[in-house]
Design an enzyme around this catalytic site. Structure first.
Site, PDB file in Angstrom:
ATOM      1  N   HIS A 188     -10.826  -4.662  10.414  1.00  0.00           N
ATOM      2  CA  HIS A 188     -11.410  -4.388   9.095  1.00  0.00           C
ATOM      3  C   HIS A 188     -12.643  -3.504   9.187  1.00  0.00           C
ATOM      4  O   HIS A 188     -13.502  -3.541   8.309  1.00  0.00           O
ATOM      5  CB  HIS A 188     -11.779  -5.699   8.387  1.00  0.00           C
ATOM      6  CG  HIS A 188     -10.614  -6.380   7.754  1.00  0.00           C
ATOM      7  ND1 HIS A 188      -9.592  -6.939   8.479  1.00  0.00           N
ATOM      8  CD2 HIS A 188     -10.284  -6.572   6.450  1.00  0.00           C
ATOM      9  CE1 HIS A 188      -8.697  -7.465   7.654  1.00  0.00           C
ATOM     10  NE2 HIS A 188      -9.092  -7.253   6.417  1.00  0.00           N
ATOM     11  N   GLU A 212       0.820  -1.222   0.000  1.00  0.00           N
ATOM     12  CA  GLU A 212       0.000   0.000   0.000  1.00  0.00           C
ATOM     13  C   GLU A 212       0.851   1.268   0.000  1.00  0.00           C
ATOM     14  O   GLU A 212       0.565   2.228  -0.706  1.00  0.00           O
ATOM     15  CB  GLU A 212      -0.958   0.016   1.198  1.00  0.00           C
ATOM     16  CG  GLU A 212      -2.150  -0.917   1.056  1.00  0.00           C
ATOM     17  CD  GLU A 212      -1.860  -2.330   1.529  1.00  0.00           C
ATOM     18  OE1 GLU A 212      -0.735  -2.596   1.988  1.00  0.00           O
ATOM     19  OE2 GLU A 212      -2.768  -3.183   1.445  1.00  0.00           O
TER      20      GLU A 212
END
Lengths: 358, 326
Positions: B129, B60
């Protein structure tokens, strides 16, 4: 992006070992020009330290003194379409690229005439026309920017390469490895140049990096690695000529390990107590500026008077930059909220409109 | 006007903008051959090819930084985070690089980039998450934050974000991708900074965005049966906020409930409430009530998860509180 992977064998690090003589192939004119650039950097940085002591410059100040051969020898091969990005030790490369000493010094003084209008300061020099994508303050934060510039070169089918400078202290950062992987995976024309001055601030590499043979890390990504004596201008210049040409034509990234040394502390506030005087002195004997002057005069390419004349001229230019910075105005207050955004949008956020002090 | 899922409205926006402007490209994990983890990028690889639709490794920080560098050199990247939770791995690139580049370069390097992907809790995906990132990103200058609640807005807002010459955080929601709605054909733009009244009413203003607007609609239906006509205000852009729209609504209703999926403390709702208190204090008939996520990491157990999240019942309770019906 599919890669045809026409890759040379993932290299063992190449030790350059070029002859140390400066007249080993660099023409006289170019050598004098490179000496002039190194002197510009040296005197500029010395002036910045003095101005810091006079409290005309504040914050952090990381000088390039000792690294001059790396920046000047490498960026000699930069073409106008190429880009350069680096760390917070960013004044030297800016000057090596031909950035204006006046605008550089004015930036350090926090003046609106600075290369970032006084908003960036010592760690954030930029130039649009030189594709100088900045000095960056987060260790390892600039790798992505560098491979992004290389990506754009491929995207628009240009033959530009991207020079990514970083310190040895950045090699344990994740971004270094992520971006080497991406560059190798996508065949990006990026040159990763490690300016290894042997210390990440006060921590010796042996205490921070498991494998201090930086160039050997290239093998992990199937690209070529090079080790260069970064104190030796001729070696830097010659090997980088090869590396830049290869990257430009073969569209493969490369990793270059430049062994260099900073003559001063990590920043002006660093007394450097973690290094012995003997160690520092041994590198000062290899001072690329001293070596260049010695060889130029011994080869009779320059007389002592020529050297003195050049030194005087460069000093005068740096003094002019200091005077310019001193006399320049601070940024007007309108600059405070200018350049937060490029575009005006509806209901632009302004604390004064939502309850802040009017 | 076609009826589309929100995910397809986003897909349409991407396709139209990539067709319009060659410099727009999209990169992220699984966006190309897999057609996107949530199928927002479905068909884009086939249509535009691997040069402009790029599967990245799980890096990322690396690919976000690549986007910033490409934007500095004039391209217009759309960076997809498979989930905004993963943007935390890249947050230095977003905040230290993208949001500050124009300013710290004295105006030399604008960063036309969109960071997009699902924000907030998915169903039963537990603590790591389920983050809501709007208040984190909205805290920092130099970046716009947008979050659509319906398909039409999703299309118009994403097109505006891609055309913007500054960084935009574009927050979608996994549980909202299948929401259906009419979507205008062609070049439909919802400008950055413009909110919308989703339902007119005079009793209470409920301010909510993204999936929370769906809950607000359900609460409004229920409250209407009880004779309470609430006004639903969707800021759409969370920074900058459409304060004129908020002011007009507050002046009309005098009562405000702010609903957000993120945590209570330092949630975006606290900024909205503060802006109303300091500017519209004299128009308020009761203190503002906020509905937000409770102060615990998201638990996996179904009952604990739903106790953590805002709900229709909690919104109705908040409306009762501001109208003194409790």
């Amino acid at each position: 992006m599919a890669s045809d992977k026409a890759v040379e064998k993932p290299g063992k690090p190449e030790k350059a070992g070029i002859k140390k003589d400066l007249n080993s192939g660099i023409p006289r004119e170019k050598l004098v020009a490179m000496l002039e650039k190194m002197l510009t950097i040296r005197y500029f940085e010395e002036a910045s330290i003095k101005a810091y002591q006079q409290k005309k410059i504040a914050g952090f100040l990381h000088t390039y003194i000792g690294h001059e051969a790396v920046g000047v020898g490498t960026l000699d091969h930069k073409l106008p379409q190429d880009s350069v990005v680096t760390t917070y030790r960013c004044h030297g490369l800016y000057l090596a690229l031909g950035g204006s000493p006046r605008e550089g010094m004015a930036e350090l003084f926090g003046k609106v005439t600075g290369c970032a209008r006084g908003k960036g300061g010592s760690m954030h020099f930029f130039s649009k026309e030189l594709n100088y994508l900045g000095g960056h303050g987060i260790v390892g934060g600039q790798f992505g920017i560098g491979i992004g510039a290389a990506f754009k070169s491929n995207y628009n089918e240009e033959n530009a390469v991207s020079f990514i400078f970083f310190g040895d202290g950045a090699t344990p950062q994740g971004t270094f490895h992520e971006c080497m992987n991406l560059a190798a995976l996508w065949d990006l024309p990026a040159i990763f140049i490690c300016e290894d001055n042997q210390y990440g601030m006060g921590t010796a590499n042996s205490r921070a990096i498991a494998n201090t043979d930086i160039a050997s890390k290239a093998a992990a990504y199937g690209i070529k690695g090079y080790t260069i004596d970064g104190m030796n201008l001729a070696e830097v210049n010659e090997v980088m000529k090869h590396v830049v040409n290869e990257t430009r034509t073969k569209r493969r990234p490369a990793l270059v390990h430049m062994k260099t040394y900073r003559f001063f502390g990590h920043s002006v506030s660093d007394a450097g107590l973690y290094r012995s005087k003997e160690e520092v002195d041994s590198y000062k004997e290899q001072d690329p500026i001293g070596v260049a002057i010695k060889e130029l005069t011994e080869n009779k390419w320059m007389s002592e008077e020529d050297v003195k004349g050049l030194q005087k001229a460069v000093k005068a230019r740096v003094q002019d930059a200091v005077d310019f910075a001193d006399e320049s105005p601070e940024p007007p207050l309108e600059e405070l909220t200018r350049h937060v955004f490029k575009d005006e949008v509806e209901n632009m956020y302004d604390p004064a409109n939502v309850g802040g002090v009017k | 006007m076609a009826v589309l899922d929100l995910r397809d409205a986003l897909n349409q926006a991407l396709k139209e903008e990539m067709t319009r402007d060659e410099s727009v490209f999209i990169l992220g994990e699984e966006v190309a051959e897999y057609n996107g983890a949530y199928k927002v990028t479905k068909g884009l690889l086939d249509h535009f090819g691997p040069k402009r639709v790029l599967d990245t490794p799980i890096s990322e920080s690396g690919f976000t930084g690549l986007g910033v560098g490409a934007a500095m050199m004039g391209l217009r990247p759309v960076v997809e985070f498979m989930s905004f939770n993963f943007s935390l791995v890249a947050i230095d690139q977003i905040l230290s690089n993208a949001s500050k580049m124009l300013y710290m370069s004295g105006g030399l390097f604008p960063i036309p980039i969109v960071f997009r992907g699902p924000n907030g809790a998915g169903p039963r995906v537990s603590s790591q998450h389920s983050h809501n990132m709007e208040s984190v990103y909205a805290h920092f200058p130099g970046i716009h934050v947008m979050s659509p609640s319906n398909p039409a807005d999703a299309k118009g807002m994403l097109k505006a974000a891609i055309r913007c010459n500054d960084p935009v955080i574009f927050l979608e929601n996994e549980l909202n991708y299948s929401a259906k709605g009419e979507v205008p054909d062609g070049d439909y733009i919802v400008p950055i900074g413009k909110g919308d009244i989703k339902r007119a009413g005079d009793a209470v203003t409920i301010i909510a965005w993204s999936r929370m607007m769906n809950l607000a609609h359900q609460a409004a239906d229920e409250l209407a049966k009880q004779g309470v006509n609430v006004e639903l205000l969707d800021p759409r852009t969370l920074k900058p906020l459409d304060m004129p729209l908020i002011a007009a609504s507050v002046k009309k209703t005098g009562r405000v409930v702010v609903v957000e999926e993120g945590h209570f403390f330092c949630g975006l709702g606290s900024q909205i409430a503060d802006s109303i208190y300091t500017n519209l204090f004299d128009y308020l008939d009761s203190p503002i009530v906020r509905v937000a996520q409770s102060e615990n990491p998201m638990p996996y157990a179904a009952n604990l998860e739903s106790a953590t999240m805002p709900s229709v019942a909690k919104i109705i309770q908040a409306v009762n509180q501001v109208t003194y019906r409790t």
